[in-house]
Design an enzyme around this catalytic site. Structure first.
Site, PDB file in Angstrom:
ATOM      1  N   ASN A  28     -44.608  11.480 -32.511  1.00 46.43           N
ATOM      2  CA  ASN A  28     -44.074  12.451 -31.552  1.00 46.43           C
ATOM      3  C   ASN A  28     -44.678  13.815 -31.888  1.00 46.43           C
ATOM      4  OD1 ASN A  28     -42.590  14.156 -29.954  1.00 46.43           O
ATOM      5  ND2 ASN A  28     -40.598  13.578 -30.790  1.00 46.43           N
ATOM      6  N   LYS A  84     -43.884  14.378 -35.722  1.00 44.96           N
ATOM      7  CA  LYS A  84     -42.898  13.511 -36.370  1.00 44.96           C
ATOM      8  C   LYS A  84     -43.404  12.085 -36.292  1.00 44.96           C
ATOM      9  CE  LYS A  84     -38.917  16.136 -34.822  1.00 44.96           C
ATOM     10  NZ  LYS A  84     -38.018  16.145 -33.700  1.00 44.96           N
ATOM     11  N   ARG A 100     -44.791   9.379 -28.012  1.00 44.36           N
ATOM     12  CA  ARG A 100     -43.827   9.950 -27.080  1.00 44.36           C
ATOM     13  C   ARG A 100     -44.554  10.920 -26.166  1.00 44.36           C
ATOM     14  NH1 ARG A 100     -39.742  14.815 -27.858  1.00 44.36           N
ATOM     15  NH2 ARG A 100     -38.598  14.570 -25.906  1.00 44.36           N
ATOM     16  N   HIS A 142     -35.262  13.045 -21.551  1.00 47.09           N
ATOM     17  CA  HIS A 142     -34.500  12.176 -22.468  1.00 47.09           C
ATOM     18  C   HIS A 142     -34.388  10.745 -21.941  1.00 47.09           C
ATOM     19  CE1 HIS A 142     -32.055  16.008 -23.654  1.00 47.09           C
ATOM     20  NE2 HIS A 142     -33.018  15.830 -24.537  1.00 47.09           N
ATOM     21  N   LEU A 182     -26.103  14.570 -25.612  1.00 48.46           N
ATOM     22  CA  LEU A 182     -25.706  15.952 -25.873  1.00 48.46           C
ATOM     23  C   LEU A 182     -26.234  16.376 -27.234  1.00 48.46           C
ATOM     24  CD1 LEU A 182     -21.971  15.613 -24.688  1.00 48.46           C
ATOM     25  CD2 LEU A 182     -23.981  16.119 -23.286  1.00 48.46           C
ATOM     26  N   ASN A 222     -29.328  19.537 -28.955  1.00 50.16           N
ATOM     27  CA  ASN A 222     -29.833  20.882 -28.700  1.00 50.16           C
ATOM     28  C   ASN A 222     -30.168  21.024 -27.227  1.00 50.16           C
ATOM     29  OD1 ASN A 222     -29.962  22.789 -30.748  1.00 50.16           O
ATOM     30  ND2 ASN A 222     -31.459  21.523 -31.835  1.00 50.16           N
ATOM     31  N   ARG A 227     -30.770  26.970 -23.840  1.00 47.80           N
ATOM     32  CA  ARG A 227     -31.121  26.949 -22.411  1.00 47.80           C
ATOM     33  C   ARG A 227     -29.877  27.143 -21.556  1.00 47.80           C
ATOM     34  NH1 ARG A 227     -33.892  21.277 -22.869  1.00 47.80           N
ATOM     35  NH2 ARG A 227     -34.665  21.676 -24.956  1.00 47.80           N
ATOM     36  N   ASN A 282     -21.590  13.530 -33.041  1.00 42.40           N
ATOM     37  CA  ASN A 282     -20.928  14.187 -34.180  1.00 42.40           C
ATOM     38  C   ASN A 282     -19.804  15.164 -33.878  1.00 42.40           C
ATOM     39  OD1 ASN A 282     -22.629  13.075 -36.347  1.00 42.40           O
ATOM     40  ND2 ASN A 282     -24.251  14.152 -35.254  1.00 42.40           N
ATOM     41  N   GLU A 330     -34.520   6.878 -30.293  1.00 42.46           N
ATOM     42  CA  GLU A 330     -35.674   6.967 -29.400  1.00 42.46           C
ATOM     43  C   GLU A 330     -36.921   6.342 -30.039  1.00 42.46           C
ATOM     44  OE1 GLU A 330     -34.268  11.048 -29.003  1.00 42.46           O
ATOM     45  OE2 GLU A 330     -35.245  11.053 -27.038  1.00 42.46           O
TER      46      GLU A 330
END
Ligand code: ADP
Length: 399
Positions: free
Chosen positions: A7, A14, A91, A181, A210, A212, A242, A336, A385
């Site tokens: 990614n 990543k 990705r 997403h 849900l 960042n 955002r 979380n 993902e």
């Protein structure tokens, strides 16, 4: 079969190496500050301590080479030879309408990808840089691209993706809802159907990613019929930095008033708004929740705006779907924040949702969090993902 998932961001990369025999992660890591000073590769081999490699990393090709060195390192590596990697899954943030599904990458695909750069100017060019770097370092290894937009653009109906503007302008500039997403929403919807014990074709699910960045998707029989993000990931509910949905006139008004210069507007809306802008505290919900608990009114209102936005989307999508079997919460906040899930679900009484507060009192685990009486089930479903990308990559390579 071993699949490397990559990614690439503009200054980061990543990766995860996944053994598809048991879908276990063999190693994962992050190359940070590519093209900037203080570049570093943090490599975490499974079952061993993580290790940092520091050197100049001027571009993605050097970054990929370092990743391969780390993966085959005699102390910190997890494979003996690069030949053990059977494929690479990349990705890709916004494939526009050109890529309704994951594809095997060849020169034609890369040329088509280059036409999508304006759709995600920060992300898409970085993805192609990563693809080219991998092709250079490991020529001949099959590579697959998995698009965040495919799940949405392949099935969303025109009534959900069309904006109310002159169609000639919309067509010429490819202005429509694409969503984001998608890989996560698809993965979570599939898992939620399994938890419901039904074939996905017979389910109506609302997935709430849900984090960042946040987006909500209506999934009918496994197909996306609407999603909250739009042309770009700016639309939808309030996010870390955002603004989410906003009257477009706010933009022109702030410009004509001289409050925000046109060239600063993108940053104002994407980087300085959301929880950060409204609370004045932080983009991180943990800090915002702490400030609210200490009585900070701006922090409190930012959380209310967020919960209310999520509830409104769930209400709208319940209508769009003509009923709901399950609501799934995923990503950093969804998995979380006990408080966020509780406050969101408490506002859905009219739909017959009844939260089980005790069950909800947990973080990061797959779980049913509504009572047996609840007309709609709500679940926490941790997203993955990377695994979704690896599965698509393996399926396409095996074809
Ligand atoms: P990204 O979109 O960057 O992948 P994540 O999915 O990791 O982001 O989500 C990050 C968000 O999750 C942050 O707002 C963070 O505050 C929130 N978060 C993580 N852990 C908790 C927690 N225990 N309580 C509340 N919020 C949390």
């Amino acid at each position: 079969m071993k699949i490397l998932v990559v990614n690439c961001g503009s200054s980061s990369l990543k990766y995860q190496l996944i053994d598809m025999d048991d879908e276990s992660v063999m190693a994962k890591g992050l190359v940070d500050r590519i093209g900037i000073d203080d570049s570093v590769l943090t490599h975490s081999p499974s079952g061993k301590d993580k290790v940092e490699f520091r050197q100049d990393i001027p571009d993605h090709t050097v970054a990929i080479k370092m990743v391969f060195d780390a993966l085959t390192d005699k102390n910190h590596g997890v494979i003996a030879d690069l030949n053990e990697i059977n494929g690479v899954g990349h990705r890709y943030v916004n494939g526009g309408v050109l890529f309704p599904e994951s594809v095997l990458i060849d020169d034609k695909v890369i040329a088509d990808m280059e036409t999508t750069f304006p759709m995600a100017p920060l992300h898409n060019p970085a993805h192609v840089a990563g693809i080219r770097a991998c092709a250079k370092v490991m020529p001949g290894v099959p590579m697959v691209s998995v698009f965040d937009t495919s799940f949405h653009t392949s099935t969303m109906p025109a009534k959900a993706y069309t904006y109310g503007i002159d169609y000639k302008v919309a067509e010429k500039y490819s202005v429509r809802r694409y969503g984001a997403h998608g890989t996560s929403h698809k993965f979570v919807a599939q898992r939620t159907a399994e938890l419901l014990g039904k074939p996905i074709e017979e389910t109506k699910i609302i997935t709430c990613h849900l984090g960042n960045g946040s987006s909500i998707t209506a999934v009918d029989g496994g197909k996306c019929i609407d999603t909250s993000m739009g042309l770009t990931p700016l639309a939808g509910v309030l996010m870390g930095t955002r603004c989410g949905d906003i009257d477009a006139s706010v933009v022109t008004y702030l410009q004509t008033q001289g409050a925000v210069k046109p060239e600063d507007m993108e940053t104002f809306l994407n980087k300085k708004s959301g929880f950060l802008g409204v609370s004045g505290v932080s983009s991180d919900l943990r800090n915002v929740e702490e400030a609210a608990a200490e009585g900070n009114e701006h922090a409190k209102i930012s959380m209310e705006v967020f919960y209310y936005g999520v509830q409104k989307y769930i209400g709208a999508y319940a209508v769009a779907l003509g009923g709901v079997d399950a609501i799934a919460f995923t990503a950093g906040i969804g998995e979380n924040s006990i408080l966020a899930r509780e406050r969101i679900l408490e506002g859905l009484g009219v739909l017959g949702v009844e939260i089980d507060k005790e069950a909800n009192n947990c973080r990061g685990v797959e779980k049913l969090i509504t009572t047996p009486n609840s007309k709609i089930k709500a679940f926490i479903v941790p997203t993955n993902e990377e695994l979704a990308i690896a599965r698509d990559t393996m399926a396409i390579i095996n074809k």
